[in-house]
Design an enzyme around this catalytic site. Sequence first.
Site, short mmCIF file in Angstrom:
data_model
loop_
_atom_site.label_atom_id
_atom_site.label_comp_id
_atom_site.label_asym_id
_atom_site.label_seq_id
_atom_site.Cartn_x
_atom_site.Cartn_y
_atom_site.Cartn_z
N HIS A 123 0.67 -1.18 -0.02
CA HIS A 123 0.27 -0.01 0.06
C HIS A 123 1.00 1.20 -0.06
O HIS A 123 0.50 2.41 -0.76
CB HIS A 123 -0.99 -0.01 1.25
CG HIS A 123 -1.73 1.15 1.61
ND1 HIS A 123 -1.57 2.16 2.34
CD2 HIS A 123 -2.79 1.71 0.86
CE1 HIS A 123 -2.41 3.18 2.29
NE2 HIS A 123 -3.20 2.91 1.43
N GLU A 145 2.31 1.98 -3.52
CA GLU A 145 0.90 2.36 -4.19
C GLU A 145 0.85 4.10 -4.02
O GLU A 145 0.81 4.72 -5.13
CB GLU A 145 -0.14 1.74 -3.94
CG GLU A 145 -1.59 2.42 -4.66
CD GLU A 145 -2.63 2.48 -3.73
OE1 GLU A 145 -3.29 3.62 -3.81
OE2 GLU A 145 -2.93 1.66 -2.93
N GLU A 170 -4.23 8.21 7.61
CA GLU A 170 -5.12 7.51 6.94
C GLU A 170 -5.48 6.13 7.83
O GLU A 170 -6.59 5.84 7.83
CB GLU A 170 -4.55 6.95 5.65
CG GLU A 170 -5.67 6.09 4.77
CD GLU A 170 -4.80 5.53 3.55
OE1 GLU A 170 -5.26 4.66 2.81
OE2 GLU A 170 -3.97 6.39 2.98
#
Length: 428
Positions: free
Chosen positions: A67, A70, A143
């Site tokens: 992640h 990404e 996040e």
Amino acid sequence: MQVIESLKVKEKIYKEKLDNGLTVMIIPKKGIEKKYMIWGTNYGSNDSVFFVPGEEKETTVPNGVAHFLEHKLFEQENGTNSLDVLTSLGVEANAYTTNDHTAYLFECTNNFYPAMDELMNYVQHPYFTDENVEKEKGIIGQEIMMYNDYPDWKVYLNVMKAMYHNNPVKIDITGTVETIEKIDKDILYKCYNTFYNPSNMVLVVAGDFEPEKMIEEIKKRLIDKKSNGSIKRVYPEEPEEIVKEKIEEKLEVSRPMYAIGIKDVVSNNDLENKNEVIKKHIGVKMLLDIIMGRSSNLYQRLYNEGIMLNTPSGDYEFGKTYAHVLIMGQSEEPNKIYNEFKKEVENIKKNGIDENNFSRIKKMFYGMHIKEYNDIVDIAKMFLSDYFKGINSFDYIEEIENINVEYLNQLLKDVFKEDKMVISIVKN
């Protein structure tokens, strides 16, 4: 170039494996204005332990690297952010990470080739520094903390934790604040160089294109990178038993949320016989509709009692090392729904599936699968995701024909076992 055709949906896929190992799939849709490109790598949050091709020593990286990568790929050495560049072109761009793959995509009606230039450039040119990695930790940390307060994400993670002892499918895709602190640029480059090799990737393009010309356009934008061989991934042993039947957590929600899970076994036969996997996937979804779909006896009864307020979502999620049934919804009485669900499963096991109900649901599923081919985004994402599972998406429409009542009755007994059922609840 291989041409794969489905006469039932009247669609063709043009597929070619390039010299560098990259698999390209072109889905031509004549007369359609919208265009879509998605480039994925067979690398997800489950892949934290692996052998780099050519190395004898096992590599272990912190949870959350896929992640993190990404996020970082959008940042370019010239100071631009590729997501901003794509947005300025008027295209809708995004990226996502799952348990087993990461993908970068855009859709548009205009500026397709400039957008293609940008996407194929940033995916092939990572730029990681100590400074920009450290900065990203703060962004992703926020996040992670934000997702910790999302009840729908929490109820999902908890149902995974109730089912799985060791399998990484139970781990948050983003990692934790602690695990991402251990990520540095060397780890990112190592994972990028290992998993972002053309031989581990697939590129899907859908729209009004000539397949041969599109293949040439893709080749022009590829950097000179050779196939690095197969990557050996290491996954922990997973017992068949569940961890615990129930996990309950308190968060601010307008109405309690629940997730019912049923842990399934991944057999070697499933891994080798992809048509059986497809058949099982469709069969489980049909069973979920029969048990508690909108027209089911259970749904109608609980709805009339004010317990079932909306139709729960249901699916069969599976990968190389995991498989489970998942049902999610909202109710003031989630425990009641869980208990009634278990009773209804046993009732159908005892009495069998009604033939007329089965025929109706089979027709409905056939229509749903046909409809999926109307949207180029749905088709492209489906072919990419299924490719990483070793599946040809067209086979779903074929396997619906092979499902009968006898198969579903047996599947109900084999998969819907009470000792493999769990529930996760999030409420105030």
